[in-house]
Design a protein around this motif. Structure first.
Motif, PDB file in Angstrom:
ATOM      1  N   GLN A   5      -6.606 -14.088  -0.310  1.00  0.00           N
ATOM      2  CA  GLN A   5      -7.010 -13.474  -1.572  1.00  0.00           C
ATOM      3  C   GLN A   5      -8.523 -13.265  -1.612  1.00  0.00           C
ATOM      4  N   ASP A  55       6.003  -5.136  -0.424  1.00  0.00           N
ATOM      5  CA  ASP A  55       5.423  -5.367  -1.751  1.00  0.00           C
ATOM      6  C   ASP A  55       4.039  -5.986  -1.631  1.00  0.00           C
ATOM      7  N   ALA A  56       3.937  -6.952  -0.746  1.00  0.00           N
ATOM      8  CA  ALA A  56       2.639  -7.627  -0.598  1.00  0.00           C
ATOM      9  C   ALA A  56       1.579  -6.642  -0.128  1.00  0.00           C
ATOM     10  N   LYS A  58       1.619  -3.447  -0.351  1.00  0.00           N
ATOM     11  CA  LYS A  58       1.363  -2.433  -1.381  1.00  0.00           C
ATOM     12  C   LYS A  58       0.405  -2.961  -2.438  1.00  0.00           C
ATOM     13  N   ALA A  59       0.619  -4.205  -2.799  1.00  0.00           N
ATOM     14  CA  ALA A  59      -0.240  -4.776  -3.836  1.00  0.00           C
ATOM     15  C   ALA A  59      -1.689  -4.790  -3.371  1.00  0.00           C
ATOM     16  N   ALA A  62      -3.061  -1.217  -3.100  1.00  0.00           N
ATOM     17  CA  ALA A  62      -3.431  -0.604  -4.379  1.00  0.00           C
ATOM     18  C   ALA A  62      -4.825  -1.049  -4.794  1.00  0.00           C
ATOM     19  N   GLN A  63      -5.106  -2.328  -4.590  1.00  0.00           N
ATOM     20  CA  GLN A  63      -6.448  -2.815  -4.926  1.00  0.00           C
ATOM     21  C   GLN A  63      -7.503  -2.090  -4.108  1.00  0.00           C
TER      22      GLN A  63
END
Lengths: 410, 664
Positions: A5, A55-56, A58-59, A62-63
């Motif tokens: 992160q 999904d991971a 993509k998340a 997107a950021q």
């Protein structure tokens, strides 16, 4: 996974502050970040591996895209990674189906092909549909068959396989998928790093003796391309437009001269004057759109128009990570970025002018300093990518090879 | 000698007779002048020599020199100084001596000293007399000079050619031959002895070159006529030593008379032809032509060092290093006597790049010429037209050394030369100067200042409320248009596009913003970004060629091209005096190269040393083009003082109006 992160946040910050320059560097950073995201991604046991990974990614993607929407390479790379995940997943699934097929082929062959009622037949049919949808280029039929299914297909297939054959171990499949995806991403990294050489290899086919080449902006691809031709004992002359507010042409000229090429630096305004003595214009793209349009350093459109006027070939070099699956709308404005006016006007000198309008509300003096320029496909003669030369109208097809239709809108 | 006679090509030269006086021997130029109509008369009147009242008419008679030489040989030897340029109005005698001596010594500036001799020779009575009596002798002498290979003719031709200094070289070289020929007469050897020889020469000449012959005859004719005129006023039966030629004279004149008219008319046609030839623009100097460059270099005042790193494509243009010679040059601004200080100043301003903008450069040059003409005095024995033209030529070549002339400057210079050439003959020197200065002033007012006003009036009608106008760089006409439109209350926005290295747009931007105009500033690369919102493009011009090609600051073509691609009308504002009848297809053949260092030096503070370190690498060149040419197809309209025209009308304007304005 706080470390991932924090890495993402750090990269987002860099993008937002435009600390990373050049689409290649950005692409490499992005893909490396995504690799660590994938490798650190811990999948819940019974969940669908692929969709969870997608999904991971993509998340995170997107950021990243939000951080610098103009840097299309980020989006491209995210889509490429997604595409890799889907492909790997699919190949795993087809492998599983193939195993089932082999098992079932002995007793009921027609069931698989026709409309069977058994679990295996059912799952195999779904897998086949999924295979069609992912492997095929986006078409009306795939759309009609329903894309959302494709994400869930692996789950059913794996569970079906699991429940039926009991041979496939869930954890091993998970590990296999992740491993394959990371392999694929590594390959992508390798490809991005090596796209220069791939493109440069073709230089000899395009540059002949005594040629006069005009280029502008600073592009590593162009540099390698020209140097490759030079190494093959072709002697030619290069005109470099300086690229006014950022003077990247000077950088390029310096490197070209260091490699022993005959280089002449001209002002950007002299592009039209010189183009009549130029045999070819070679530029490095910032991004190539699906319609064949090019986003390049500012001033490229002028050079392209001049080249068109004098029937000089306008060649665009682009690594595959620069191929963007989007169709542009008003790209001069929407896919552009205005830089600081201080590059054009010395604030100190013009301080008296700059606050002239402050009393009336709207300032009298505005300074426009765009970064990019859009070249419509009609002005481009040829694209040279790492897969070879292509014409602008073919770019959409080339792009379809690299991306899956599901990811176009992120 | 015969071999050398070829290039004399006598008939082409107008007023050749004037220069024959270089022949120390005798003949004077004067007669021709007074004869050949007004154009010549002025020269006499304006020359300081006119001190002797009869000078204008009498001067023709050149025989006396012989006498002087023979008589005053002793005097000559003790003559004070070989004053090449006689003081206006000293005793004719003394001048004579000086020139005499110079002849003997052989070290002189032939033009000056020899010309100096002619009027004194006119010594009033003597000359006239001899003129009337011995027309032949005069013609004879003319022939003599013709027969001298490098004699006056050749020289005059050179003098007419733009390079005065070159002429001097030639003259110097001729001095030898002349001396040889002169010596015998100088040594008081019986003139009669020389005569036969001359006659022989003359005859052979006749046989060989009909042109030379015709010319000589004509000369004789003139001399005779002038003398006849002079005779009326004064006459002293003198010329004892002219007598020997009497016989000769008597043989000739009859034959000459009928030819007069024809030769004169021929002369006129020749001169017309010549003018026409002068109208044709000179071929530009090609700097890859070694011999011509060397020649030019020898003459040059400014010592330019050629830059080491030339761009191969532009070898035909001068590529010099900048800025290293300015200090020495500026130090000797007042010590240099060949170039007037006003011109010198303008030249240095050009060299330093202080002057920019074609109108500014042209006006500065014309003002300098005005000043130079004001301070000009015709050297004694010289013809104002010729000498001043030579002077101007010298100035012009100096200016070219400083910086290649713009087309408009070339046009202005042509105008000025035409004015000099067309000066009415009967003007005195001060009058001539005054008229020239006022003509120059008129040119500036009418062709530049007034024309700009007209253009502004025209162009303003093309600006409507709410428009976005784009302009490139700095053009004073465009600036005037924008300011005027703002003044009369039009609401519009201006986009100023600029480019390195001059960044002239900033100057414009500053002025516009100061006057309260709404401005957007950008650089040329971004022109296609900004063009979408632009409704009109206004461009200035350096010149427009007769094929409609716009020759202007580099980058103009880019702007016009992009505007064309975006279907935005391009309006070019250009005074008609900048039109040129040359044609141009690309920006390579005719251009000017600026200082390459201006490009090498990047103003950015972060990475300034980009290329600086590579300066000495022979593979790296910097090309600073100053101009480019915009094809006519990108130009929607040209606003000029004759109205608003399409680019296809340029040749018409050039043909119809230029002739009448500049040449008549």
């Amino acid at each position: 996974m706080p470390d991932v992160q924090s890495m993402v946040l750090e990269f987002v910050n860099k993008l937002r502050k435009r600390k990373i320059e050049g689409s290649q560097a950005t692409a490499r950073c992005t893909v490396e970040l995504l690799r660590s995201v994938i490798s650190h991604h811990r999948v819940p046991h019974h969940a669908n591996q692929a969709s969870a990974l997608i999904d991971a990614v993509k998340a995170v993607g997107a950021q990243l895209v939000a951080a610098n929407p103009v840097e299309l390479a980020v989006g491209n790379v995210v889509r490429r990674v997604l595409h890799i995940i889907r492909e790997e997943d699919l190949s795993l699934a087809t492998a599983a189906v193939a195993g089932l097929d082999l098992l079932d082929a002995s007793d009921d062959d027609e069931d698989v092909n026709g409309k069977g009622i058994g679990y295996t037949a059912m799952s195999a049919a779904v897998v086949a549909a999924a295979a069609r949808s992912t492997l095929r280029p986006p078409s009306l039929q795939t759309l009609l068959e329903g894309t959302p299914e494709s994400a869930t297909v692996p789950y059913t297939s794996s569970s079906g396989a699991d429940s039926e054959s009991k041979t496939a171990d869930k954890s091993s499949i998970t590990r296999k998928l992740k491993h394959d995806v990371i392999e694929g991403v590594n390959q992508l990294i390798h490809e991005i790093a090596g796209c220069h050489e791939q493109i440069a290899e073709q230089a000899i086919e395009h540059i002949h003796q005594n040629e006069v080449i005009l280029t502008l902006g600073s592009s590593r691809t162009v540099l390698e391309f020209l140097c490759a031709a030079k190494e093959k004992k072709r002697s030619f002359r290069v005109f470099v437009a300086e690229g006014a507010p950022r003077y990247q042409g000077h950088l390029l000229a310096k490197e070209l001269v260091a490699r022993g090429l005959q280089t002449t630096v001209i002002t950007d305004s002299a592009v039209f004057a010189m183009i009549s003595r130029v045999n070819m214009v070679i530029i490095g793209a910032h991004a190539v759109m699906a319609n064949g349009g090019v986003i390049g350093p500012v001033g490229v459109n002028m050079a392209a128009l001049a080249a068109k006027k004098h029937a000089v070939p306008f060649v665009v070099l682009a690594g595959s990570h620069k191929l963007c699956p989007l169709y542009p709308h008003n790209p001069e404005v929407l896919l552009n970025e205005l830089r600081s006016p201080s590059e054009l006007l010395d604030f100190g000198e013009f301080s008296d002018c700059l606050d002239f309008g402050s009393g009336s509300g709207s300032p009298l003096l505005q300074v426009v300093n765009p970064t990019f320029d859009y070249v419509p496909p009609s002005l481009v003669s040829l694209f040279i990518t790492d897969t070879g030369g292509h014409i602008p109208s073919y770019m959409y097809r080339l792009i379809a090879d690299y991306y899956s239709a599901d990811d176009l809108v992120m | 000698m015969d071999a050398r006679r070829g290039p004399l090509a006598v008939p082409k030269v107008r007023r050749v007779g004037f220069f024959t006086s270089i022949e120390p021997s005798q003949d004077s130029p004067r007669p021709n002048r007074s004869l050949s109509g007004p154009a010549e008369a002025i020269t006499t009147s304006s020359s300081p020599l006119s001190d002797s009242p009869s000078g204008q008419f009498i001067s023709p008679v050149q025989i006396p020199p012989l006498r002087h030489r023979s008589d005053n040989l002793a005097a000559a030897s003790r003559a004070a100084a070989p004053v090449p340029v006689p003081v206006p109005g000293p005793s004719a005698f003394r001048r004579q001596l000086a020139s005499d001596r110079a002849l003997h010594v052989g070290s002189y500036n032939p033009v000056d000293s020899l010309l100096g001799t002619s009027p004194p020779s006119s010594n009033g009575e003597v000359s006239e007399d001899s003129g009337s009596l011995f027309g032949f002798q005069r013609s004879d002498s003319a022939k003599l000079s013709a027969s001298f290979p490098n004699g006056g003719f050749d020289m005059t031709m050179r003098v007419r050619a733009p390079q005065e200094s070159e002429a001097k070289v030639v003259i110097a070289s001729t001095s030898d031959g002349r001396k040889k020929n002169v010596e015998p007469s100088g040594t008081s050897e019986p003139v009669a002895a020389t005569k036969p020889r001359k006659e022989k020469e003359q005859k052979s000449l006749k046989e060989k070159t009909s042109k030379a012959e015709r010319r000589a005859i004509q000369e004789a004719q003139r001399a005779a006529k002038a003398a006849a005129k002079g005779e009326g006023s004064k006459r002293a039966g003198e010329s004892s030593r002219a007598k020997p030629s009497k016989t000769a004279k008597q043989t000739q004149p009859k034959k000459d008379v009928p030819q007069v008219t024809s030769s004169l008319s021929e002369k006129r046609t020749v001169s017309v032809e010549k003018e026409r030839r002068m109208d044709v623009p000179q071929a530009q100097m090609q700097y890859d032509d070694k011999s011509r460059v060397d020649k030019a270099k020898r003459r040059s005042v400014v010592e330019q060092t050629e830059s080491k790193n030339k761009v191969e494509l532009f070898l035909h243009l001068p590529q010099y290093e900048r800025g290293n010679q300015l200090p020495n040059l500026s130090s000797n601004i007042f010590t240099l006597d060949t170039i007037h200080h006003a011109v010198y100043k303008v030249g240095l301003q050009h060299l330093a790049g202080d002057l920019s903008g074609d109108n500014a450069r042209c006006i500065a040059m014309l003002h300098a010429f005005q000043e130079a003409i004001n301070d000009y005095t015709t050297p004694p024995m010289k013809d104002l037209t010729m000498d001043l033209t030579g002077k101007i030529n010298g100035y012009v070549s100096f200016l070219i050394e400083c910086r290649p002339l713009s087309m408009s400057m070339g046009n202005a210079i042509r105008f000025l030369k035409n004015q000099i050439r067309k000066l009415p003959v009967d003007l005195s020197e001060p009058e001539a100067k005054a008229s020239l200065c006022s003509e120059i002033g008129r040119f500036i007012d009418e062709k530049i200042i007034l024309a700009d006003k007209v253009i502004v009036q025209h162009a303003v009608t093309k600006i409507r409320d709410g428009e976005v106008l784009l302009t490139y760089g700095f053009s004073c006409v465009v600036e005037m248009i924008l300011l005027y439109a703002h003044e009369i209350g039009r609401k519009f926005r201006v986009v100023v596009v600029d480019s390195r290295p001059n960044l002239e747009g900033q100057k414009l931007l500053r002025r516009l913003v100061a006057r309260g105009l709404d401005c957007t500033y950008t650089h040329i690369n971004a022109v296609s970004y900004i063009m979408g919102e632009v409704t009109r493009v206004f461009l200035g011009a350096s010149s427009i060629f007769s094929n409609g090609t716009l020759y202007s600051k580099v980058g103009t073509a880019c702007v016009a091209m992009v505007a064309n691609a975006f279907s935005v009308p391009v309006i070019v504002c250009c005074e008609a005096y900048k039109f040129h009848e040359r044609v141009l297809l690309d920006s390579i053949c005719s251009n000017e190269l600026g200082d390459p260092d201006a490009i090498a030096n990047v103003p950015l503070r972060t990475n300034t040393k980009h290329a600086k370190t590579m300066d000495n690498n022979k593979n790296l060149q910097f090309l600073n083009l100053m101009y480019d040419s915009t094809p006519a197809e990108y130009i929607s309209m040209i606003v000029t003082d004759y109205g608003m025209i399409p680019p296809t009308s340029i040749p018409v304007i050039v043909r119809e109006y230029r002739r009448e304005d500049l040449l008549l």
